[in-house]
Design an enzyme around this catalytic site. Structure first.
Site, PDB file in Angstrom:
ATOM      1  CB  CYS A 123      -0.936   0.009   1.194  1.00  0.00           C
ATOM      2  SG  CYS A 123      -0.249  -0.691   2.697  1.00  0.00           S
TER       3      CYS A 123
ATOM      4  CG  HIS B 138      -0.657   3.781   4.606  1.00  0.00           C
ATOM      5  ND1 HIS B 138      -1.355   3.461   5.742  1.00  0.00           N
ATOM      6  CD2 HIS B 138      -0.126   2.602   4.150  1.00  0.00           C
ATOM      7  CE1 HIS B 138      -1.261   2.149   5.964  1.00  0.00           C
ATOM      8  NE2 HIS B 138      -0.530   1.612   5.003  1.00  0.00           N
TER       9      HIS B 138
HETATM   10  C1  11C Z   1       0.998  -2.281   6.646  1.00  0.00           C
HETATM   11  N1  11C Z   1       1.780  -2.083   4.375  1.00  0.00           N
HETATM   12  O1  11C Z   1       0.595  -1.114   6.606  1.00  0.00           O
HETATM   13  C2  11C Z   1       1.429  -3.021   5.393  1.00  0.00           C
HETATM   14  C3  11C Z   1       0.328  -3.960   4.978  1.00  0.00           C
HETATM   15  O2  11C Z   1       3.156  -6.355   1.925  1.00  0.00           O
HETATM   16  O3  11C Z   1       1.062  -6.247   1.470  1.00  0.00           O
HETATM   17  C4  11C Z   1       0.533  -4.686   3.677  1.00  0.00           C
HETATM   18  C5  11C Z   1       1.731  -5.594   3.648  1.00  0.00           C
HETATM   19  C6  11C Z   1       1.997  -6.104   2.246  1.00  0.00           C
HETATM   20  O4  11C Z   1       1.061  -2.922   7.698  1.00  0.00           O
END
Ligand code: 11C
Length: 347
Positions: free
Chosen positions: A129, A241
């Site tokens: 993400c 995010h």
């Molecule tokens: C998080 N980005 O915010 C991560 C979730 O490799 O698909 C997704 C982890 C991934 O914890």
């Protein structure tokens, strides 16, 4: 003519968004199946104004569908995505398992749509993400003035860690006021009223795998020559995010030029005025499709540098929306073959 679609992980945060976004974007669906683990068999999920009952992953015949949106975690992807691909459908896999596989393209449609030609095992990977939103903002700038180096600090919401992450923030917040249990379970430290400079797992060099994913994925989708240094931080935000990004280019690029380039860029919305309605926060971005860029300014410490702020809904552009956009790209490029003809929706 539409497609026979299965969503695996349909009860999760991202699976539910996938169902919603298939509807919102009018993806041509002839038939849709919500798939989950056996323990969720029969659980009801929404697809537009219909209700679907989840079917058991182990029992489902994947040769009867054309495309599978997969978001059930790395362990399930490792066991199932290749098997499903071999059965016929193209799998759009949201886990990290296949992202670096040379026979699996990693795609953000605004950035590297031509990578569809690299599908060799009926799997397309969806990026992390935090990478998806970053590359949507970096790519148009890189096309205009080659990027040499990027410094990123992320501010990642708890929904990136799934429903358990959201529950932990909610429960700890109540517990601080004396209502229940504040013990960290999903996150390594208290997340309510705190920030945690750790996401994923430690690598030997002291970075986390979440940080390494960002540079590996940027290299695969954009340019292996770009140098990146990354710090990923979990913050007590439910959805959205944010990223503080500093970029060094190989030629001068003014704030006005960058703003003009980003205003024309697909998937980007520039909100950048020196007033409080002139920048975006995760609360503003949640539920939206865009990658927002705000606070574009000169980095005075290098010759050709800019700093800016990037925010997007991690469950949407960071996961479900990007997956559905990949499905649309497969449709538009004739990559996705429907063997179904017309079918009515099975509920
Ligand atoms: C998080 N980005 O915010 C991560 C979730 O490799 O698909 C997704 C982890 C991934 O914890």
């Amino acid at each position: 003519m539409g497609y026979r679609v299965a969503v695996v992980g349909a009860t999760g945060n991202v699976g539910r968004e996938m169902m919603t976004i298939l509807e919102e974007l009018n993806f041509p669906v002839d038939e849709i199946h919500a798939i989950a683990s056996r323990k969720s068999k029969g659980v009801e999920v929404s697809f537009g104004d219909r209700t679907l009952k989840c079917q058991d992953l182990e029992q489902f015949d994947f040769s009867t569908v054309d495309v599978v949106l997969m978001s059930a975690g790395g362990t399930v992807s490792k066991e199932w995505s290749e098997k499903i691909g071999k059965a016929g459908p193209i799998v759009i896999d949201n886990s990290s398992v296949f992202r670096m596989d040379k026979d699996v393209p990693l795609i953000v449609p605004e950035v590297n749509p031509d990578a569809v030609k690299d599908i060799r095992k009926n799997i397309v990977a969806n990026p992390n993400c935090s990478t998806a939103q970053l590359v949507v903002a970096l790519k148009p700038l890189h096309d205009a003035a080659k990027i040499k180096r990027v410094v990123v600090s992320t501010y990642q919401s708890v929904s990136g860690a799934g429903k358990e992450g959201m529950d932990e923030l909610w429960n700890q917040t109540k517990a601080i006021y004396g209502l229940g249990d504040a013990k960290p379970k999903k996150f390594p430290k208290q997340i309510a009223f705190n920030v945690i400079p750790f996401i994923g797992a430690f690598n030997e060099d002291g970075y986390t795998d979440e940080e390494a994913k960002m540079w590996n994925e940027v290299h695969k989708m954009m340019d292996p020559e770009i140098k990146l240094t990354v710090t990923c931080v979990r913050v007590p935000v439910f959805v959205g995010h944010s990223e503080a990004v500093t970029v060094e280019f190989d030629r001068p690029i003014s704030v006005d030029e960058a703003r003009a380039i980003l205003r024309e860029a697909p998937g980007v919305l520039v909100v950048d005025k020196h007033e409080h309605d002139g920048y975006i926060t995760p609360v503003d971005a949640a539920g939206e499709h865009a990658v927002y860029v705000s606070r574009i300014r000169k980095d005075h410490t290098v010759e050709n540098g800019l700093s800016f702020w990037v925010v997007s809904d991690n469950l949407r552009k960071g996961a479900a929306l990007n997956a559905v956009q990949i499905a649309q790209l497969l449709d538009e490029t004739g990559t996705l073959k429907s063997s179904s003809g017309f079918r009515s929706i099975t509920v």
